[in-house]
Design a protein around this motif. Structure first.
Motif, PDB file in Angstrom:
ATOM      1  N   UNK A 217      -5.342  14.335  -3.334  1.00 53.36           N
ATOM      2  CA  UNK A 217      -4.971  14.171  -4.743  1.00 53.36           C
ATOM      3  C   UNK A 217      -3.533  13.744  -4.945  1.00 53.36           C
ATOM      4  N   UNK A 218      -3.089  13.839  -6.179  1.00 55.70           N
ATOM      5  CA  UNK A 218      -1.718  13.454  -6.506  1.00 55.70           C
ATOM      6  C   UNK A 218      -0.727  14.457  -5.923  1.00 55.70           C
ATOM      7  N   UNK A 219      -1.142  15.721  -5.883  1.00 55.32           N
ATOM      8  CA  UNK A 219      -0.246  16.784  -5.415  1.00 55.32           C
ATOM      9  C   UNK A 219       0.263  16.497  -4.014  1.00 55.32           C
ATOM     10  N   UNK A 220      -0.627  15.985  -3.148  1.00 56.88           N
ATOM     11  CA  UNK A 220      -0.223  15.763  -1.764  1.00 56.88           C
ATOM     12  C   UNK A 220      -0.060  14.292  -1.408  1.00 56.88           C
ATOM     13  N   UNK A 221      -0.817  13.410  -2.076  1.00 58.53           N
ATOM     14  CA  UNK A 221      -0.691  11.976  -1.768  1.00 58.53           C
ATOM     15  C   UNK A 221       0.529  11.367  -2.432  1.00 58.53           C
ATOM     16  N   UNK A 222       0.954  11.953  -3.572  1.00 58.50           N
ATOM     17  CA  UNK A 222       2.017  11.361  -4.364  1.00 58.50           C
ATOM     18  C   UNK A 222       1.423  10.691  -5.594  1.00 58.50           C
ATOM     19  N   UNK A 223       2.303  10.228  -6.492  1.00 54.49           N
ATOM     20  CA  UNK A 223       1.844   9.691  -7.768  1.00 54.49           C
ATOM     21  C   UNK A 223       2.716   8.495  -8.186  1.00 54.49           C
ATOM     22  N   UNK A 224       2.598   7.370  -7.429  1.00 54.08           N
ATOM     23  CA  UNK A 224       3.262   6.137  -7.892  1.00 54.08           C
ATOM     24  C   UNK A 224       2.418   5.597  -9.047  1.00 54.08           C
ATOM     25  N   UNK A 225       2.784   5.949 -10.266  1.00 50.14           N
ATOM     26  CA  UNK A 225       1.882   5.969 -11.425  1.00 50.14           C
ATOM     27  C   UNK A 225       0.898   4.804 -11.510  1.00 50.14           C
ATOM     28  N   UNK A 226       1.406   3.573 -11.495  1.00 50.37           N
ATOM     29  CA  UNK A 226       0.513   2.426 -11.670  1.00 50.37           C
ATOM     30  C   UNK A 226      -0.468   2.231 -10.532  1.00 50.37           C
ATOM     31  N   UNK A 227      -0.181   2.821  -9.373  1.00 43.60           N
ATOM     32  CA  UNK A 227      -1.078   2.694  -8.218  1.00 43.60           C
ATOM     33  C   UNK A 227      -2.078   3.841  -8.141  1.00 43.60           C
ATOM     34  N   UNK A 228      -1.775   4.962  -8.800  1.00 43.46           N
ATOM     35  CA  UNK A 228      -2.530   6.196  -8.564  1.00 43.46           C
ATOM     36  C   UNK A 228      -4.020   6.076  -8.867  1.00 43.46           C
ATOM     37  N   UNK A 229      -4.365   5.582 -10.051  1.00 44.59           N
ATOM     38  CA  UNK A 229      -5.778   5.490 -10.419  1.00 44.59           C
ATOM     39  C   UNK A 229      -6.543   4.547  -9.500  1.00 44.59           C
ATOM     40  N   UNK A 230      -5.860   3.544  -8.973  1.00 39.18           N
ATOM     41  CA  UNK A 230      -6.500   2.600  -8.057  1.00 39.18           C
ATOM     42  C   UNK A 230      -6.618   3.212  -6.661  1.00 39.18           C
ATOM     43  N   UNK A 231      -5.627   4.005  -6.263  1.00 36.45           N
ATOM     44  CA  UNK A 231      -5.704   4.739  -4.999  1.00 36.45           C
ATOM     45  C   UNK A 231      -6.950   5.625  -4.995  1.00 36.45           C
ATOM     46  N   UNK A 232      -7.217   6.296  -6.120  1.00 35.66           N
ATOM     47  CA  UNK A 232      -8.400   7.164  -6.203  1.00 35.66           C
ATOM     48  C   UNK A 232      -9.674   6.340  -5.995  1.00 35.66           C
ATOM     49  N   UNK A 233      -9.702   5.131  -6.592  1.00 30.33           N
ATOM     50  CA  UNK A 233     -10.871   4.263  -6.432  1.00 30.33           C
ATOM     51  C   UNK A 233     -11.042   3.867  -4.971  1.00 30.33           C
ATOM     52  N   UNK A 234      -9.924   3.599  -4.293  1.00 30.19           N
ATOM     53  CA  UNK A 234     -10.007   3.186  -2.884  1.00 30.19           C
ATOM     54  C   UNK A 234     -10.539   4.346  -2.029  1.00 30.19           C
ATOM     55  N   UNK A 235     -10.028   5.554  -2.242  1.00 28.94           N
ATOM     56  CA  UNK A 235     -10.528   6.705  -1.467  1.00 28.94           C
ATOM     57  C   UNK A 235     -12.008   6.962  -1.759  1.00 28.94           C
ATOM     58  N   UNK A 236     -12.406   6.816  -3.019  1.00 29.49           N
ATOM     59  CA  UNK A 236     -13.815   7.035  -3.381  1.00 29.49           C
ATOM     60  C   UNK A 236     -14.694   5.966  -2.736  1.00 29.49           C
ATOM     61  N   UNK A 237     -14.182   4.743  -2.707  1.00 28.31           N
ATOM     62  CA  UNK A 237     -14.905   3.612  -2.111  1.00 28.31           C
ATOM     63  C   UNK A 237     -15.134   3.861  -0.614  1.00 28.31           C
ATOM     64  N   UNK A 238     -14.092   4.300   0.087  1.00 30.77           N
ATOM     65  CA  UNK A 238     -14.223   4.568   1.529  1.00 30.77           C
ATOM     66  C   UNK A 238     -15.201   5.732   1.775  1.00 30.77           C
ATOM     67  N   UNK A 239     -15.130   6.757   0.921  1.00 30.84           N
ATOM     68  CA  UNK A 239     -16.085   7.875   1.049  1.00 30.84           C
ATOM     69  C   UNK A 239     -17.519   7.362   0.979  1.00 30.84           C
ATOM     70  N   UNK A 240     -17.804   6.550  -0.047  1.00 27.08           N
ATOM     71  CA  UNK A 240     -19.184   6.111  -0.286  1.00 27.08           C
ATOM     72  C   UNK A 240     -19.630   5.103   0.770  1.00 27.08           C
TER      73      UNK A 240
END
Ligand SMILES: [Zn+2]
Lengths: 430, 159
Positions: free
Chosen positions: A366-389
């Motif tokens: 999450x943001x707590x441990x990955x960090x929160x470069x704001x404009x990248x954050x929501x897309x980072x989540x999509x990338x992690x979800x994509x790799x999971x699936x």
């Protein structure tokens, strides 16, 4: 609207600062990674882009999106910038989805960055606080952690949530991130570590809060026809939703809960909603995304969630908005162990393990441990979800610990202000 | 034409932090001409030790922080004087903050709940700290004598 697929994604390592790269190079690195992971794609295939970054103050460069567009070689194709505070990345993802769903583009790039290390942390906090009402809120408090701490104190008062329950969220996300090489602040920490770290705004400590970051992330979305042509292992964007609430948290009304399909009005006779303890915009985003994706009971129908845990408290508040448990039960939900990874040892004991189905939240850290470069954050989540699936976590992280076994559906959640703009998107394995 | 022309040299140097990559300090400062526009009467009220809220002429919804149109129904509102006593709806003590507020830390933020008013009011609490601060505790407004036309012209203290 037609079906939209995510076909590839990439991120850079998140860090406090990357003085050797400007925002253009960071995005280029994430894009090169994404394109390298899908050999069938070339720049010619991309019809246009949406660029995501939060703060002109942090870049001291207006139209930075245009500079990224030409740097990565996409001019003169169409592009635009989207901005919505902490939810900027989530809005960017959905904006790219709209470009493809509408038929305007066959392949659209969502690209985002933030460079927050160009000023000192206290100046950065001030820049972020300019995203609160500058007539009435900024001059009084001028500090987002203070706003969240007030929300949390009311949550504790209404529902009995404890600081130890919040600390468990920090323990979970930091330990998950030990297996994520992109993360900024991984670490095996304990409840005691969280509670004994520096007090920032009572009762939130330094380890209850995400950090300032620099980094970039990109996602490439495509129509069904284009996805088939490009090959790889595409993932379907099954549903999108977004919501809003009053900019000033003091203005939030005290009315009735917006109900999800699995809930009844009797569940909430005593809850005045949203008040300052809950995020009505998040509930609205979830409701719309669930309706589009055909989700009736999120606790049963989803297999993992990457949500916007800028604070441990906001992760707990968000469990409730998303309907994983009822409003007021977020603390018990953590105690039950439901949002933890099944295969990781956290040094915690869980109660009530049969009450809720296991549903890992923020396997990435999450943001707590990955960090929160704001404009990248929501897309980072999509990338992690994509790799999971895709089942490709081992390939991308060099460690398979965070790979869930055969996940079918994942949710990503992006959040701004004190809940002012919120997006929920549902991704599904095909 | 002057082929020997040179740009004048100055003593002003660059504050350099690093050479590879080059990292230098860049100062940035600006004055804004800011208007409170339709919210002006609220700030003028603070100077007269009055707290003004907004009541909707359509549905009667009353806002503790001014808004000239109702968030519930869109109708125009009228100014109403808020009570100067309320209770603490929630609170926090900030030990850190944005740069502009660092010198004021620690400070306590509260949301004040007023009888008969549907929304809350963000302010500072003075005169109570740590375990002395409780949700539900009664507070009253105090005003700066020399107003600065800022929302911090009013603050609250325990009753
Ligand atoms: Zn009204």
């Amino acid at each position: 609207m037609r079906p939209v697929y995510m076909v590839t994604g990439g991120i850079t390592k998140f860090a406090k600062s990357h003085p050797d790269k400007d925002f253009r190079l960071m995005v280029k690195e994430a894009l090169d990674y994404a394109m390298g992971d899908l050999p069938g794609i070339s720049l010619d295939e991309i019809d246009g882009s949406v660029c995501s970054y939060f703060s002109d103050h942090f870049t001291r460069q207006l139209m930075a999106g245009a500079m990224v567009q030409d740097y990565v070689g996409l001019s003169p194709k169409p592009s635009r910038r989207v901005e919505g505070g902490g939810a900027t990345g989530g809005l960017c993802f959905q904006s790219a989805w709209e470009s493809v769903a509408s038929g305007r583009m066959e392949v659209c790039l969502a690209m985002g960055f933030e460079t927050m290390g160009r000023v000192n942390t206290w100046k950065g906090n001030e820049f972020i606080a300019l995203a609160s009402d500058t007539n009435f809120d900024f001059p009084v408090g001028g500090f987002y952690t203070g706003y969240y701490a007030m929300m949390l104190n009311r949550h504790m008062y209404e529902f009995g949530t404890t600081v130890e329950q919040m600390a468990k969220v920090a323990v979970k996300n930091h330990i998950n991130a030990v297996h994520n090489r992109y993360a900024q602040r991984p670490g095996r920490i304990t409840i005691e570590d969280v509670r004994s770290s520096q007090m920032v705004a009572t009762p939130l400590t330094l380890l209850d809060i995400c950090q300032m970051s620099e980094g970039a992330a990109v996602c490439i979305l495509a129509s069904e026809k284009a996805a088939q042509r490009l090959g790889g292992t595409p993932v379907l964007v099954k549903g999108v939703g977004s919501g809003t609430d009053a900019m000033r948290m003091a203005d939030r009304p005290h009315g009735k809960v917006l109900l999800l399909p699995h809930e009844k009005e009797e569940d909430y006779v005593d809850v005045k909603y949203p008040g300052v303890h809950s995020f009505r915009g998040g509930r609205m985003a979830a409701k719309l995304a669930y309706a589009m994706a055909g989700i009736n009971d999120p606790g049963q129908d989803l297999d993992f969630i990457e949500l916007h845990d800028a604070y441990t408290s906001s992760e707990i508040q968000t469990y409730e908005d998303l309907g994983l448990c009822r409003y007021g039960e977020g603390g018990s939900y953590v105690d039950s162990g439901a949002p933890f990874m099944p295969n990781i040892e956290y040094g915690l004991t869980f109660s009530d393990t049969s009450r809720w189905r296991k549903l890992p939240v923020n396997p990435s850290g999450g943001l707590l441990a990955c960090g929160h470069p704001v404009g990248a954050t929501g897309l980072m989540q999509a990338v992690f979800a994509f790799w999971q699936l895709q089942g490709s976590v081992q390939k991308h992280l060099g460690d398979s610990t965070l790979q869930l076994s055969a996940p079918k559906r994942g949710l990503i959640h992006s959040h701004a202000g004190t809940g002012t703009y919120i997006t929920v998107s549902i991704l599904e394995k095909v | 034409m002057n082929k020997d022309i040179k740009l004048p040299e100055t003593d002003a140097g660059t504050i350099l932090f690093n050479v590879n990559p080059i990292i230098q300090k860049f100062h940035y400062e600006i004055d804004y001409i800011h208007t409170y526009a339709q919210d002006t009467p609220f700030f003028a009220g603070l100077a007269k030790q009055k707290l003004l809220g907004s009541r909707c002429k359509g549905c009667g919804y009353t806002f503790a922080t001014p808004r000239s149109h109702c968030m519930e129904c869109g109708s125009p509102t009228e100014w109403v004087e808020l009570p100067q006593r309320g209770i603490v709806h929630t609170f926090t003590t900030c030990h850190f903050g944005g740069e502009a507020f660092l010198k004021e830390t620690p400070f306590t933020l509260i949301l004040v709940e007023f009888e008969g008013v549907q929304t809350l009011f963000l302010s500072r609490l003075l005169g109570a700290e740590g375990d002395e601060i409780k949700i539900g505790m009664p507070v009253r407004a105090r005003f700066l004598r020399n107003c600065k036309f800022k929302p911090t012209d009013v603050y609250f203290v325990p009753v």
